[in-house]
Design a protein around this motif. Structure first.
Motif, PDB file in Angstrom:
ATOM      1  N   PHE A  24       0.844  -1.200   0.000  1.00  0.00           N
ATOM      2  CA  PHE A  24       0.000   0.000   0.000  1.00  0.00           C
ATOM      3  C   PHE A  24       0.882   1.255   0.000  1.00  0.00           C
ATOM      4  O   PHE A  24       0.647   2.189  -0.768  1.00  0.00           O
ATOM      5  CB  PHE A  24      -0.915  -0.005   1.230  1.00  0.00           C
ATOM      6  CG  PHE A  24      -1.772   1.221   1.355  1.00  0.00           C
ATOM      7  CD1 PHE A  24      -2.993   1.313   0.704  1.00  0.00           C
ATOM      8  CD2 PHE A  24      -1.356   2.292   2.144  1.00  0.00           C
ATOM      9  CE1 PHE A  24      -3.788   2.448   0.822  1.00  0.00           C
ATOM     10  CE2 PHE A  24      -2.150   3.437   2.263  1.00  0.00           C
ATOM     11  CZ  PHE A  24      -3.357   3.511   1.604  1.00  0.00           C
ATOM     12  N   ALA A  25       1.915   1.271   0.859  1.00  0.00           N
ATOM     13  CA  ALA A  25       2.792   2.439   0.966  1.00  0.00           C
ATOM     14  C   ALA A  25       3.564   2.682  -0.322  1.00  0.00           C
ATOM     15  O   ALA A  25       3.628   3.814  -0.811  1.00  0.00           O
ATOM     16  CB  ALA A  25       3.757   2.269   2.131  1.00  0.00           C
ATOM     17  N   GLN A  26       4.139   1.624  -0.897  1.00  0.00           N
ATOM     18  CA  GLN A  26       4.917   1.831  -2.122  1.00  0.00           C
ATOM     19  C   GLN A  26       4.015   2.287  -3.261  1.00  0.00           C
ATOM     20  O   GLN A  26       4.417   3.086  -4.089  1.00  0.00           O
ATOM     21  CB  GLN A  26       5.748   0.597  -2.491  1.00  0.00           C
ATOM     22  CG  GLN A  26       4.997  -0.614  -3.005  1.00  0.00           C
ATOM     23  CD  GLN A  26       4.554  -0.523  -4.450  1.00  0.00           C
ATOM     24  OE1 GLN A  26       5.132   0.205  -5.257  1.00  0.00           O
ATOM     25  NE2 GLN A  26       3.500  -1.261  -4.783  1.00  0.00           N
ATOM     26  N   ASP A  27       2.766   1.803  -3.279  1.00  0.00           N
ATOM     27  CA  ASP A  27       1.821   2.209  -4.313  1.00  0.00           C
ATOM     28  C   ASP A  27       1.464   3.693  -4.167  1.00  0.00           C
ATOM     29  O   ASP A  27       1.366   4.415  -5.158  1.00  0.00           O
ATOM     30  CB  ASP A  27       0.560   1.343  -4.226  1.00  0.00           C
ATOM     31  CG  ASP A  27      -0.402   1.627  -5.358  1.00  0.00           C
ATOM     32  OD1 ASP A  27       0.007   1.499  -6.531  1.00  0.00           O
ATOM     33  OD2 ASP A  27      -1.564   1.991  -5.067  1.00  0.00           O
ATOM     34  N   GLN A  28       1.288   4.149  -2.926  1.00  0.00           N
ATOM     35  CA  GLN A  28       0.974   5.552  -2.671  1.00  0.00           C
ATOM     36  C   GLN A  28       2.154   6.462  -3.032  1.00  0.00           C
ATOM     37  O   GLN A  28       1.961   7.566  -3.533  1.00  0.00           O
ATOM     38  CB  GLN A  28       0.604   5.763  -1.196  1.00  0.00           C
ATOM     39  CG  GLN A  28      -0.669   5.074  -0.777  1.00  0.00           C
ATOM     40  CD  GLN A  28      -1.897   5.610  -1.478  1.00  0.00           C
ATOM     41  OE1 GLN A  28      -2.181   6.787  -1.416  1.00  0.00           O
ATOM     42  NE2 GLN A  28      -2.608   4.737  -2.166  1.00  0.00           N
ATOM     43  N   LEU A  29       3.371   5.984  -2.774  1.00  0.00           N
ATOM     44  CA  LEU A  29       4.566   6.788  -3.048  1.00  0.00           C
ATOM     45  C   LEU A  29       4.849   6.916  -4.540  1.00  0.00           C
ATOM     46  O   LEU A  29       5.332   7.939  -4.998  1.00  0.00           O
ATOM     47  CB  LEU A  29       5.792   6.172  -2.366  1.00  0.00           C
ATOM     48  CG  LEU A  29       5.911   6.401  -0.876  1.00  0.00           C
ATOM     49  CD1 LEU A  29       7.000   5.510  -0.296  1.00  0.00           C
ATOM     50  CD2 LEU A  29       6.210   7.859  -0.572  1.00  0.00           C
ATOM     51  N   GLY A  30       4.611   5.858  -5.284  1.00  0.00           N
ATOM     52  CA  GLY A  30       5.010   5.841  -6.693  1.00  0.00           C
ATOM     53  C   GLY A  30       6.436   5.330  -6.813  1.00  0.00           C
ATOM     54  O   GLY A  30       6.968   4.716  -5.891  1.00  0.00           O
ATOM     55  N   ASP A  31       7.062   5.600  -7.940  1.00  0.00           N
ATOM     56  CA  ASP A  31       8.391   5.053  -8.217  1.00  0.00           C
ATOM     57  C   ASP A  31       9.433   5.600  -7.244  1.00  0.00           C
ATOM     58  O   ASP A  31       9.721   6.798  -7.229  1.00  0.00           O
ATOM     59  CB  ASP A  31       8.819   5.376  -9.648  1.00  0.00           C
ATOM     60  CG  ASP A  31       7.959   4.663 -10.676  1.00  0.00           C
ATOM     61  OD1 ASP A  31       7.368   3.611 -10.336  1.00  0.00           O
ATOM     62  OD2 ASP A  31       7.872   5.162 -11.810  1.00  0.00           O
ATOM     63  N   ILE A  32      10.009   4.699  -6.432  1.00  0.00           N
ATOM     64  CA  ILE A  32      11.012   5.102  -5.446  1.00  0.00           C
ATOM     65  C   ILE A  32      12.362   5.234  -6.140  1.00  0.00           C
ATOM     66  O   ILE A  32      12.804   4.327  -6.850  1.00  0.00           O
ATOM     67  CB  ILE A  32      11.043   4.099  -4.281  1.00  0.00           C
ATOM     68  CG1 ILE A  32       9.690   4.155  -3.550  1.00  0.00           C
ATOM     69  CG2 ILE A  32      12.203   4.407  -3.333  1.00  0.00           C
ATOM     70  CD1 ILE A  32       9.472   3.080  -2.532  1.00  0.00           C
ATOM     71  N   VAL A  33      13.010   6.386  -5.930  1.00  0.00           N
ATOM     72  CA  VAL A  33      14.272   6.677  -6.616  1.00  0.00           C
ATOM     73  C   VAL A  33      15.447   6.834  -5.658  1.00  0.00           C
ATOM     74  O   VAL A  33      16.602   6.853  -6.080  1.00  0.00           O
ATOM     75  CB  VAL A  33      14.149   7.946  -7.503  1.00  0.00           C
ATOM     76  CG1 VAL A  33      13.143   7.707  -8.626  1.00  0.00           C
ATOM     77  CG2 VAL A  33      13.749   9.166  -6.682  1.00  0.00           C
TER      78      VAL A  33
END
Length: 124
Positions: A29-38
């Motif tokens: 859920f968190a990674q989806d809310q954040l979007g592409d982590i760079v």
């Protein structure tokens, strides 16, 4: 999908208990809310962390978000494989995308959410 064998924080971290060491990552859920982590900044091995304290940050194409420690203890490992491969957090948040490990000296699940409670928190 929320794995049944983990515990969760209200800040969207997951905890996998293995004896007195817990592995910590962020939820799907968190990674989806954040979007592409760079970019990811993790605590150092040997750091003392307190439950609820900020221990690092995740930067995505959308925003910067703090990483909170869901437990208290000493950092014993960090996922060095993420350096330059931060996108693994998006593609495999419950596996290869783990963030860091902490040796705890009390019940690591105190105050954490069950999979069912986390599902209720994120469902709307």
């Amino acid at each position: 999908m929320i794995p049944e064998d983990l515990h969760y924080s209200e800040e969207h971290e997951w905890v996998r208990v293995d004896g007195d060491v817990v592995t910590i990552g962020i939820t799907d859920f968190a990674q989806d809310q954040l979007g592409d982590i760079v970019y990811v900044e993790l605590p150092q091995v040997g750091d003392a962390v307190e439950s609820g304290s900020t221990v690092g940050e995740l930067e995505s194409t959308k925003s910067v978000s703090d990483i909170f420690s869901p437990v208290s203890g000493e950092v014993v490992s960090r996922n060095e494989a993420l350096d330059g491969s931060e996108e693994v957090i998006n593609s495999d948040p419950y596996g290869e995308g783990w963030l860091f490990k902490v040796r705890v000296d009390e019940d690591a699940t105190d105050g954490l959410l069950t999979p069912e409670a986390y599902a209720a928190l994120t469902s709307g």
